[in-house]
Scaffold this motif. Structure first.
Motif, PDB file in Angstrom:
ATOM      1  N   ALA B 174      14.571  41.436  -7.687  1.00 23.46           N
ATOM      2  CA  ALA B 174      14.138  42.217  -6.572  1.00 23.46           C
ATOM      3  C   ALA B 174      13.664  41.057  -5.567  1.00 23.46           C
ATOM      4  N   PRO B 175      13.358  41.933  -4.085  1.00 27.08           N
ATOM      5  CA  PRO B 175      12.372  41.138  -3.513  1.00 27.08           C
ATOM      6  C   PRO B 175      10.914  40.761  -3.481  1.00 27.08           C
ATOM      7  N   GLN B 176      10.675  41.625  -3.666  1.00 24.96           N
ATOM      8  CA  GLN B 176       9.651  41.347  -3.546  1.00 24.96           C
ATOM      9  C   GLN B 176       8.523  40.432  -4.859  1.00 24.96           C
ATOM     10  N   ASP B 177       9.936  40.552  -6.089  1.00 25.64           N
ATOM     11  CA  ASP B 177       9.597  39.297  -7.177  1.00 25.64           C
ATOM     12  C   ASP B 177      10.119  38.689  -6.835  1.00 25.64           C
ATOM     13  N   MET B 178      11.124  37.114  -6.358  1.00 29.40           N
ATOM     14  CA  MET B 178      11.435  36.761  -4.899  1.00 29.40           C
ATOM     15  C   MET B 178      10.344  35.591  -4.311  1.00 29.40           C
ATOM     16  N   VAL B 221      12.201  28.145  -0.791  1.00 26.26           N
ATOM     17  CA  VAL B 221      13.878  28.626  -0.677  1.00 26.26           C
ATOM     18  C   VAL B 221      14.578  27.712  -1.327  1.00 26.26           C
ATOM     19  N   VAL B 222      14.901  26.724  -0.924  1.00 25.42           N
ATOM     20  CA  VAL B 222      16.027  25.908  -1.283  1.00 25.42           C
ATOM     21  C   VAL B 222      15.942  25.942  -2.837  1.00 25.42           C
ATOM     22  N   ALA B 223      14.532  25.692  -3.470  1.00 22.63           N
ATOM     23  CA  ALA B 223      14.054  24.995  -4.388  1.00 22.63           C
ATOM     24  C   ALA B 223      14.972  26.673  -5.607  1.00 22.63           C
ATOM     25  N   LEU B 224      13.913  27.786  -4.994  1.00 22.44           N
ATOM     26  CA  LEU B 224      14.687  29.007  -5.920  1.00 22.44           C
ATOM     27  C   LEU B 224      16.027  28.973  -5.674  1.00 22.44           C
ATOM     28  N   PHE B 225      16.931  28.798  -4.577  1.00 23.29           N
ATOM     29  CA  PHE B 225      18.217  29.006  -4.731  1.00 23.29           C
ATOM     30  C   PHE B 225      18.896  28.380  -5.972  1.00 23.29           C
ATOM     31  N   CYS B 226      18.288  26.916  -5.781  1.00 21.23           N
ATOM     32  CA  CYS B 226      19.333  26.009  -6.327  1.00 21.23           C
ATOM     33  C   CYS B 226      18.993  26.131  -8.137  1.00 21.23           C
TER      34      CYS B 226
END
Lengths: 327, 327, 327
Positions: B174-178, B221-226
């Motif tokens: 969910a967006p809030q988790d992110m 953000v980059v770290a989460l995506f990767c």
């Protein structure tokens, strides 16, 4: 002018033995060789004494092959790593023809590694290579022994995952037991678990330097106190294994590489305590590969505590003037 | 001119807190200390906050013992490693008298190591020591804890052989988790698993530098995506453990040590992605000895990506003019 | 002057392939690519050949992003690490979209690491980075694969504690078997277990340098002799895994970085033997984390044996003139 070369070479080798404790004195070296021989009498294992002599001769001799500076050779600066390689190999590996080949190769290689280290840590960073070449070379030999069937292991390992020690158990220790440990802390610099050898080494130190002798003894005391305080493995403490690196750190940081003074004494004390911590740390780190730390705790602590010897400006948290990528 | 020394010293300490994120700003440091305290309120463990303050004071104070440059002390460059040592020790070891002794020793040692690193990586190589001294010092303390019975481990390990992860399982988020993860990625720089602490840290960054704030957020953000792309352990990703080093890399390589520009942004992006890879790599590497990576992934990536800042000519594959052995 | 850029870039890439063996020759690079392709024909796995080409192109191209020196780019000094990354990734990881992303990232990162290493080991210490950047970068990628579910491992590990080998079992070896091993020793520099590939590489070497060809063959012979003498794992010896690093050491220390002569030949022989020992050592060291050594044994031995190339004065065992702490 009347000097005979063979006599000289023997003197250089003996100085090399002395340089394990930073003493450029052939007589000190004789005392140290007696300490090694005494331990061989006690254990019945003469391979360590023979290895010490071979290591000393081969490593000093190899310095000529690589065109090392004459002055450094005469000071014994190419022998102290080789003698330690020569003791370590027959201590941890079973004697046999391939072991002796490895010992000779290791002693020769330690001289090359000495010059390699000097190029990096002395020329670039301004600190001593010290027994770093012995540590690196012998780690390679010991690790390799696991991979080579013709180099059976006598007393190392087995490799295991580290487990947290839960009971220290220094319920009570008699004063005479403590004295034995204090001597063993010094003897283990030469990988000897023998208290009398420790006394012979102290005598060798006294021949050349009273401050170094005092530093060695104080380093041994600090190491024993800290290892009991932290709750180190009693068997290792009793064998002197928590003391040999701190002893070297105390001499190196208190007397040899820094000018003795009130602040340096506090500094050397901190360095010595840190060495006890690093001894515990490297025991954990090397457990999975089953090799001894050798003097690595001393080398690491000594480097970290002698590197900051000039006033330094740490890197500011801003781009440096020569930052050029992508501009 | 009317400045009182104690006030100054406190300011230097607060700047030291700010310097964890490269901010030479005492007010930023106050925000960061609030972030640490908030996490203590949340977990009920105040030892980390007390440890942070002690680490800051002792490491900054030790800089006087070793005659460090006044300018560097006032900039807080001796406090940022000490504060991290002070948080890390009570996070992973159980509180007790010996633990506090170790914490104080570790903070003092981190200052010595800072100058040692500066001599090597700054004076010789032109890059920042950054949190390298914290990593090395605290690794030694954590590894030693396994060897010392009086330093019981609270939350590390156990040492184990690495196993390949086979299921990633980010079926849906969910967006809030992110958003919570993005904040934790920033909070974990101070070893805090608390999203609100992350917000307080962002406020502290905003006080001093908008570009650094943007870089921190983009790095997160980059770290989460990767880490999702590569399929990292979901529990670790959710705790922010795949984000804190990349956040520091993004700020360091995008804003602090290189001049921001189009090419540097691409370069910093590559460095940030590489930091995620190194985080996974060091998790594997350290599994057998059961210690955390701390900010080592950031330090390694930052060094590798800021070292090439001048035009370099690699060594040609030919003898150098000063090659002299055996000629 | 009439040169077309695309043609140039291809030439630089081909020279990059040749530089794996220190040969700045595009035709040599063509032979090496044929050797890689031949192994793909044999195994049916074309991912390694595609990876090699991609790695070569991306690493050489990245050199422009970081403003590397034009001369170094044209010499192929940014391609030889990238091509090895490109072969290693599909050799040890299962093919898939994320693996290809990792391969491209790794090739680009290897170029950054090349400049980082050049700053340290070449500018400061005067030795070549050589394949050090490949080793460090690919170790990170391989270790990370254990932590990332979307990067399944094809043929590495599993991580295990090292065990001492007890039986060597080289009861008898036919001459033609030895010849195959000698060729594989050379082929494994490109991670190829194929004897015909080894022959194609030797042809590539002959195109540019007869001394290098001789050194490669002698290095292969010395490696086989020593690994049998020490009693290395027969399966590893037969696969050529004890030979590829010694082959590189023999060329590097005997021909490329030092001026060939009687003393240098003895020196290079010692370096080559040491490389066999380090190969066994690093196999043991990396067993608990389940990754290959790659060319690390060569890199370590080459550094240690080319660092002492000028006359050096080791640090005396006395305070240096600039020792200032606490005075």
């Amino acid at each position: 002018m009347g000097y005979r070369l063979p006599e000289h070479f023997i003197t250089y080798c003996l100085r090399g033995a002395g340089q394990v404790f930073f003493m450029e004195n052939a007589l000190t070296g004789v005392c140290f060789l007696l300490a090694i021989a005494y331990a061989s009498v006690d254990t019945g294992n003469w391979a360590t004494t023979v290895g010490a002599v071979l290591g000393l001769v081969v490593s000093t001799g190899t310095a000529y092959l690589i065109d090392a500076r004459d002055k450094a050779i005469t000071q014994g600066l190419y022998g102290f790593n080789g003698i330690l390689v020569g003791i370590a190999v027959p201590t941890f590996l079973a004697a046999g023809p391939v072991m002796w080949v490895l010992l000779l190769l290791g002693a020769a290689i330690s001289t090359v590694v000495m010059d390699a280290f000097s190029n990096v840590v002395t020329k670039n960073w301004g600190v001593a290579a010290s027994t770093g070449p012995f540590v690196l070379t012998t780690w390679m030999l010991m690790l390799a022994a696991y991979a080579f069937a013709n180099l059976p292991i006598a007393s190392m390992g087995p490799p295991k995952l580290p487990e947290a020690i839960s009971v220290a158990g220094f319920a009570g220790m008699a004063p005479q037991d403590m004295l034995v440990i204090l001597c063993r802390n010094i003897a283990q610099v030469f990988l000897l678990g023998n208290a009398v050898s420790g006394v012979l080494i102290v005598i060798g130190l006294l021949v050349e330097s009273i401050p170094a002798t005092i530093a060695a003894i104080l380093g041994s005391v600090v190491a024993l106190f800290c290892s009991v305080l932290f709750g180190a493995d009693p068997a290792a403490v009793k064998a002197g294994l928590y003391g040999f690196s701190p002893v070297l750190t105390a001499i190196a940081c208190g007397v040899i590489f820094l000018k003795t003074g009130p602040k340096v004494l506090v500094f050397a004390l901190l360095a010595t305590i840190f060495t006890v911590i690093v001894q515990g740390a490297l025991d954990t780190l090397l457990a999975p590969v089953g090799i001894p730390t050798f003097t690595a705790p001393y080398v690491l602590a000594m480097w970290l505590f002698t590197l900051p010897k000039t006033q330094l400006q740490p890197h500011p948290h801003a781009p440096s003037p020569d930052a050029k990528i992508g501009n």
